[in-house]
Design a protein around this motif. Sequence first.
Motif, PDB file in Angstrom:
ATOM      1  N   ASP A  58       0.759   1.013 -13.038  1.00 20.62           N
ATOM      2  CA  ASP A  58       1.758   0.213 -13.741  1.00 20.62           C
ATOM      3  C   ASP A  58       2.895   1.075 -14.272  1.00 20.62           C
ATOM      4  O   ASP A  58       3.849   0.550 -14.855  1.00 20.62           O
ATOM      5  CB  ASP A  58       1.100  -0.543 -14.905  1.00 20.62           C
ATOM      6  N   LEU A  59       2.796   2.377 -14.083  1.00 18.29           N
ATOM      7  CA  LEU A  59       3.828   3.276 -14.575  1.00 18.29           C
ATOM      8  C   LEU A  59       5.096   3.151 -13.737  1.00 18.29           C
ATOM      9  O   LEU A  59       5.057   2.845 -12.546  1.00 18.29           O
ATOM     10  CB  LEU A  59       3.320   4.717 -14.538  1.00 18.29           C
ATOM     11  N   GLU A  60       6.221   3.401 -14.382  1.00 21.59           N
ATOM     12  CA  GLU A  60       7.518   3.285 -13.716  1.00 21.59           C
ATOM     13  C   GLU A  60       7.679   4.375 -12.647  1.00 21.59           C
ATOM     14  O   GLU A  60       7.265   5.514 -12.832  1.00 21.59           O
ATOM     15  CB  GLU A  60       8.631   3.420 -14.759  1.00 21.59           C
ATOM     16  N   THR A  61       8.276   3.987 -11.525  1.00 19.87           N
ATOM     17  CA  THR A  61       8.581   4.946 -10.460  1.00 19.87           C
ATOM     18  C   THR A  61      10.072   4.890 -10.168  1.00 19.87           C
ATOM     19  O   THR A  61      10.683   3.822 -10.189  1.00 19.87           O
ATOM     20  CB  THR A  61       7.807   4.636  -9.163  1.00 19.87           C
ATOM     21  N   SER A  62      10.665   6.054  -9.920  1.00 23.69           N
ATOM     22  CA  SER A  62      12.094   6.096  -9.645  1.00 23.69           C
ATOM     23  C   SER A  62      12.406   6.714  -8.285  1.00 23.69           C
ATOM     24  O   SER A  62      13.544   6.659  -7.837  1.00 23.69           O
ATOM     25  CB  SER A  62      12.820   6.886 -10.739  1.00 23.69           C
ATOM     26  N   LYS A  63      11.399   7.288  -7.645  1.00 27.72           N
ATOM     27  CA  LYS A  63      11.628   7.947  -6.356  1.00 27.72           C
ATOM     28  C   LYS A  63      10.579   7.490  -5.340  1.00 27.72           C
ATOM     29  O   LYS A  63       9.488   7.074  -5.701  1.00 27.72           O
ATOM     30  CB  LYS A  63      11.539   9.461  -6.503  1.00 27.72           C
ATOM     31  N   GLU A  64      10.978   7.594  -4.079  1.00 26.04           N
ATOM     32  CA  GLU A  64      10.058   7.257  -2.987  1.00 26.04           C
ATOM     33  C   GLU A  64      10.271   8.249  -1.855  1.00 26.04           C
ATOM     34  O   GLU A  64      11.393   8.580  -1.500  1.00 26.04           O
ATOM     35  CB  GLU A  64      10.341   5.831  -2.508  1.00 26.04           C
ATOM     36  N   SER A  93       7.702  14.845  -8.256  1.00 26.62           N
ATOM     37  CA  SER A  93       6.864  15.818  -8.967  1.00 26.62           C
ATOM     38  C   SER A  93       5.511  15.224  -9.353  1.00 26.62           C
ATOM     39  O   SER A  93       4.519  15.938  -9.451  1.00 26.62           O
ATOM     40  CB  SER A  93       7.587  16.344 -10.206  1.00 26.62           C
ATOM     41  N   GLU A  94       5.478  13.902  -9.591  1.00 18.18           N
ATOM     42  CA  GLU A  94       4.226  13.241  -9.972  1.00 18.18           C
ATOM     43  C   GLU A  94       4.063  11.954  -9.162  1.00 18.18           C
ATOM     44  O   GLU A  94       4.872  11.041  -9.257  1.00 18.18           O
ATOM     45  CB  GLU A  94       4.242  12.915 -11.467  1.00 18.18           C
ATOM     46  N   ILE A  95       2.997  11.879  -8.365  1.00 16.12           N
ATOM     47  CA  ILE A  95       2.736  10.699  -7.534  1.00 16.12           C
ATOM     48  C   ILE A  95       2.106   9.606  -8.383  1.00 16.12           C
ATOM     49  O   ILE A  95       1.112   9.830  -9.069  1.00 16.12           O
ATOM     50  CB  ILE A  95       1.819  11.053  -6.344  1.00 16.12           C
ATOM     51  N   ARG A  96       2.669   8.380  -8.292  1.00 15.52           N
ATOM     52  CA  ARG A  96       2.144   7.244  -9.045  1.00 15.52           C
ATOM     53  C   ARG A  96       1.756   6.070  -8.156  1.00 15.52           C
ATOM     54  O   ARG A  96       1.249   5.068  -8.651  1.00 15.52           O
ATOM     55  CB  ARG A  96       3.168   6.795 -10.082  1.00 15.52           C
ATOM     56  N   GLY A  97       2.018   6.171  -6.885  1.00 14.36           N
ATOM     57  CA  GLY A  97       1.663   5.097  -5.957  1.00 14.36           C
ATOM     58  C   GLY A  97       1.631   5.626  -4.529  1.00 14.36           C
ATOM     59  O   GLY A  97       2.325   6.584  -4.198  1.00 14.36           O
ATOM     60  N   LEU A  98       0.792   5.015  -3.710  1.00 17.43           N
ATOM     61  CA  LEU A  98       0.631   5.454  -2.328  1.00 17.43           C
ATOM     62  C   LEU A  98       0.490   4.237  -1.422  1.00 17.43           C
ATOM     63  O   LEU A  98      -0.355   3.382  -1.662  1.00 17.43           O
ATOM     64  CB  LEU A  98      -0.617   6.341  -2.216  1.00 17.43           C
ATOM     65  N   ASP A  99       1.361   4.142  -0.411  1.00 18.04           N
ATOM     66  CA  ASP A  99       1.330   3.042   0.553  1.00 18.04           C
ATOM     67  C   ASP A  99       1.198   3.614   1.962  1.00 18.04           C
ATOM     68  O   ASP A  99       1.532   4.779   2.203  1.00 18.04           O
ATOM     69  CB  ASP A  99       2.619   2.206   0.515  1.00 18.04           C
ATOM     70  N   ARG A 100       0.744   2.774   2.873  1.00 17.87           N
ATOM     71  CA  ARG A 100       0.664   3.138   4.289  1.00 17.87           C
ATOM     72  C   ARG A 100       1.419   2.074   5.064  1.00 17.87           C
ATOM     73  O   ARG A 100       1.131   0.894   4.934  1.00 17.87           O
ATOM     74  CB  ARG A 100      -0.797   3.191   4.717  1.00 17.87           C
ATOM     75  N   GLU A 101       2.423   2.482   5.825  1.00 18.94           N
ATOM     76  CA  GLU A 101       3.218   1.567   6.639  1.00 18.94           C
ATOM     77  C   GLU A 101       2.985   1.885   8.109  1.00 18.94           C
ATOM     78  O   GLU A 101       2.992   3.047   8.500  1.00 18.94           O
ATOM     79  CB  GLU A 101       4.699   1.722   6.300  1.00 18.94           C
ATOM     80  N   SER A 102       2.766   0.849   8.904  1.00 19.64           N
ATOM     81  CA  SER A 102       2.503   1.072  10.325  1.00 19.64           C
ATOM     82  C   SER A 102       3.332   0.129  11.186  1.00 19.64           C
ATOM     83  O   SER A 102       3.594  -1.014  10.801  1.00 19.64           O
ATOM     84  CB  SER A 102       1.017   0.905  10.632  1.00 19.64           C
ATOM     85  N   LYS A 103       3.746   0.659  12.347  1.00 22.28           N
ATOM     86  CA  LYS A 103       4.498  -0.120  13.325  1.00 22.28           C
ATOM     87  C   LYS A 103       3.944   0.197  14.697  1.00 22.28           C
ATOM     88  O   LYS A 103       3.562   1.335  14.969  1.00 22.28           O
ATOM     89  CB  LYS A 103       5.982   0.243  13.303  1.00 22.28           C
ATOM     90  N   SER A 104       3.909  -0.800  15.550  1.00 25.05           N
ATOM     91  CA  SER A 104       3.467  -0.607  16.928  1.00 25.05           C
ATOM     92  C   SER A 104       4.247  -1.562  17.820  1.00 25.05           C
ATOM     93  O   SER A 104       4.431  -2.728  17.473  1.00 25.05           O
ATOM     94  CB  SER A 104       1.967  -0.885  17.053  1.00 25.05           C
ATOM     95  N   TYR A 105       4.720  -1.052  18.953  1.00 21.81           N
ATOM     96  CA  TYR A 105       5.499  -1.845  19.897  1.00 21.81           C
ATOM     97  C   TYR A 105       4.785  -1.892  21.240  1.00 21.81           C
ATOM     98  O   TYR A 105       4.663  -0.867  21.908  1.00 21.81           O
ATOM     99  CB  TYR A 105       6.902  -1.254  20.084  1.00 21.81           C
ATOM    100  N   ILE A 115       3.762   6.598   2.358  1.00 19.52           N
ATOM    101  CA  ILE A 115       4.878   6.438   1.424  1.00 19.52           C
ATOM    102  C   ILE A 115       4.334   6.678   0.020  1.00 19.52           C
ATOM    103  O   ILE A 115       3.375   6.025  -0.384  1.00 19.52           O
ATOM    104  CB  ILE A 115       5.506   5.032   1.535  1.00 19.52           C
ATOM    105  N   VAL A 116       4.922   7.636  -0.645  1.00 17.14           N
ATOM    106  CA  VAL A 116       4.512   7.925  -2.025  1.00 17.14           C
ATOM    107  C   VAL A 116       5.624   7.501  -2.967  1.00 17.14           C
ATOM    108  O   VAL A 116       6.808   7.597  -2.652  1.00 17.14           O
ATOM    109  CB  VAL A 116       4.133   9.418  -2.238  1.00 17.14           C
ATOM    110  N   LYS A 117       5.218   7.025  -4.145  1.00 16.11           N
ATOM    111  CA  LYS A 117       6.167   6.632  -5.182  1.00 16.11           C
ATOM    112  C   LYS A 117       5.840   7.450  -6.423  1.00 16.11           C
ATOM    113  O   LYS A 117       4.678   7.738  -6.689  1.00 16.11           O
ATOM    114  CB  LYS A 117       6.022   5.141  -5.490  1.00 16.11           C
ATOM    115  N   GLY A 118       6.865   7.825  -7.136  1.00 21.65           N
ATOM    116  CA  GLY A 118       6.630   8.604  -8.334  1.00 21.65           C
ATOM    117  C   GLY A 118       7.914   8.959  -9.047  1.00 21.65           C
ATOM    118  O   GLY A 118       8.938   8.308  -8.887  1.00 21.65           O
ATOM    119  N   ILE A 119       7.819  10.047  -9.808  1.00 17.70           N
ATOM    120  CA  ILE A 119       8.991  10.514 -10.561  1.00 17.70           C
ATOM    121  C   ILE A 119       9.269  11.965 -10.211  1.00 17.70           C
ATOM    122  O   ILE A 119       8.484  12.666  -9.659  1.00 17.70           O
ATOM    123  CB  ILE A 119       8.780  10.360 -12.073  1.00 17.70           C
TER     124      ILE A 119
END
Length: 119
Positions: A58-64, A93-105, A115-119
């Motif tokens: 729930d912490l704020e993130t400003s970078k991805e 500098s500090e990771i606060r979220g982690l996502d996985r994005e996938s594409k296939s054609y 994809i990491v989110k943090g500050i």
Amino acid sequence: MENSVFLFSGILYNCQRNMKFAISTVLFFAFLLSCAHTGYGSQGSLFTQTRISLSSSDLETSKEGSACIYSILGIFAWGDASSESARRNGLISEIRGLDRESKSYFGLYSQVCTIVKGI
């Protein structure tokens, strides 16, 4: 002599027809099984584009930042999709979220990104 020529041409014709059938069958199953699949989430035979959250806060993130790996036909694969690489790419500098994005054609090309989110 003429009978052997006809026999040979008949055998050659059958071999060509069987070869076309074999190649068509292999291509059909390669398409059906999607050789280059992402391995995450739902898979579509023609097209896949998904994003799955692996962890968040729930912490704020400003970078991805993101880092990806790629595959062609499930034969060639390259890249670095580590969370550390994604953190560096996003100058985080500090990771606060982690996502996985996938594409296939069409099962021919796939891409999986961390994809990491943090500050």
